[in-house]
Design an enzyme around this catalytic site. Structure first.
Site, PDB file in Angstrom:
ATOM      1  N   ARG A 143       8.487   0.279  -4.205  1.00  0.00           N
ATOM      2  CA  ARG A 143       9.542   0.286  -5.218  1.00  0.00           C
ATOM      3  C   ARG A 143       9.307  -0.710  -6.345  1.00  0.00           C
ATOM      4  NH1 ARG A 143      13.957  -0.074  -0.710  1.00  0.00           N
ATOM      5  NH2 ARG A 143      12.228   0.165   0.744  1.00  0.00           N
ATOM      6  N   GLU A 180       9.473  -7.464  11.039  1.00  0.00           N
ATOM      7  CA  GLU A 180      10.355  -7.679  12.189  1.00  0.00           C
ATOM      8  C   GLU A 180       9.591  -7.423  13.489  1.00  0.00           C
ATOM      9  OE1 GLU A 180      13.658  -5.059  12.379  1.00  0.00           O
ATOM     10  OE2 GLU A 180      14.475  -6.021  14.166  1.00  0.00           O
TER      11      GLU A 180
END
Ligand SMILES: O=P(O)(O)OC[C@H]1O[C@H](OP(=O)(O)OP(=O)(O)O)[C@H](O)[C@@H]1O
Ligand SMILES: Nc1ncnc2[nH]cnc12
Length: 244
Positions: A143, A180
């Site tokens: 993005r 994560e």
């Protein structure tokens, strides 16, 4: 501790653009393994002053006007009072449970459907960075590729893509970073930048800051000065950077 930023418009990300797009208000949920309590806030641009960039590790995304102290940049168009920011915030759709349960996804595709909000977003960055002797805008896949190129063109800088592994065809340098769960790798073409250049890093969103940390490391390894990092959205409730 990260205390940023210029713009510090603590704005709740508003409902979707169209009635048909409206979604139920999300309940507190988890993102990147951390508890996230809505409302999320929009900071535009989220920038890390040079003196504070290093303290991205560990990152704290919460921002307070007081915390900036003397570093607060007076007169910035992005101080949170700019009327364009509310329109930008309202153009960002929030989708609960995407891409998996518990994630509150900040969807900038609805911002792209709104020409004024999209232009205002780019303009706010351009107003901050024009004339700052920045020769490189580094955009983070995917993005950052949307916001980076128009900003680069407007400030007269080149655009350098920071890509996921095995996407760039030429010789690359790589930087591994933590997610994560597990790790990822960011790559940049050798020769795209030269030592001594001044760079701005652009992405749509900062969560843990791990992605931006990797981009900073990659550029600094080849002698580039990272002036600032700028994002459209901050998830201020996330307080942990996976880097150590
Ligand atoms: O601050 P962090 O915790 O590092 O997360 C922020 C990054 O996560 C998202 O990208 P993602 O990795 O989902 O890739 P994509 O844009 O290609 O979907 C976002 O666009 C940032 O690049
Ligand atoms: N909540 C979120 N929305 C959109 N992109 C993200 N990247 C990491 N967390 C995100």
């Amino acid at each position: 501790m990260l205390r940023n930023v210029l713009l510090h418009s603590s704005i709740s990300v508003s409902p979707p653009l169209l009635d048909s797009q409206r979604l139920p208000a999300p309940s507190p949920n988890r993102l990147s393994g951390l508890t996230v309590a809505p409302p999320l806030r929009l900071h535009l641009p989220l920038t890390l002053p040079r003196s504070l960039r290093r303290v991205l590790v560990p990152i704290q995304c919460s921002v307070s006007g007081d915390s900036m102290g003397d570093r607060k940049m007076a007169g910035s168009a992005t101080d949170g009072k700019d009327p364009r920011v509310a329109g930008i915030a309202s153009a960002i759709r929030v989708i609960p449970d995407f891409p998996k349960p518990g994630i509150l996804f900040q969807d900038i595709t609805t911002l792209l459907l709104d020409p004024k909000a999209f232009k205002d977003t780019v303009d706010l960055f351009v107003e901050r960075y024009k004339g700052k002797d920045i020769s490189v805008v580094a955009g983070i896949e995917a993005r950052g590729f949307i916001f980076g190129p128009p900003i680069a063109m407007a400030i007269g800088a080149k655009f350098v893509p920071m890509r996921k592994p095995k996407k760039l065809p030429g010789e690359v340098i790589s930087e591994e970073y933590s997610l994560e769960y597990g790790t990822d790798i960011m790559e940049m073409h050798v020769g795209a930048v030269q030592a001594g250049e001044r760079a701005l890093i652009i992405d749509d969103l900062i969560a843990t800051g791990g992605t931006l940390c990797a981009a900073i490391r990659l550029l600094e390894r080849v002698g580039v000065e990272v002036v600032e990092c700028a994002c459209v959205i901050e998830l201020p409730e996330l307080k942990v950077c996976p880097e150590s």
